[in-house]
Scaffold this motif. Structure first.
Motif: not given
Length: 114
Positions: A100-105
């Protein structure tokens, strides 16, 4: 539109801090042209336990966040690691935290971690 990902890794042991972070998240969500996602990760998932003393206050804060259109998500791996049963937790969309963090970034979000 600015997108913010607020990541809370602080658990129930620091309730006053968590309460402040939830309030801050609501203020951010009320800003014009701002979309906010709240990710509970690591010990932060313990806030979703539906059977603890602070549950009514946390549930009210999360309801206010939902009214402000904050997307509340919880890390599945953390839920398992901290023994938070799905049938005994407050509502949240389930994700894999790191993904999720990677997708948001990747989508240009600003990540705020506490």
């Amino acid at each position: 539109m600015q997108t913010l990902l607020v990541v809370i890794t602080t658990g129930k042991e620091a309730f006053p801090r968590v309460n402040s972070l939830l309030h801050m998240t609501q203020i951010l969500a009320e800003q014009p042209e701002t979309a906010v996602e709240l990710l509970l990760l690591g010990p932060g998932v313990e806030l979703l336990r539906a059977n603890q003393k602070s549950t009514p206050m946390i549930a009210d804060a999360l309801d206010r966040l939902r009214e402000a259109e904050v997307d509340i998500v919880a890390c599945q791996v953390s839920l398992e690691a901290y023994g938070v049963a799905l049938d005994q937790m407050l509502p949240a969309r389930l994700v894999k935290g790191a993904v999720e963090i990677r997708q948001c970034l990747g989508q240009g979000a600003t990540v705020l971690s506490f």
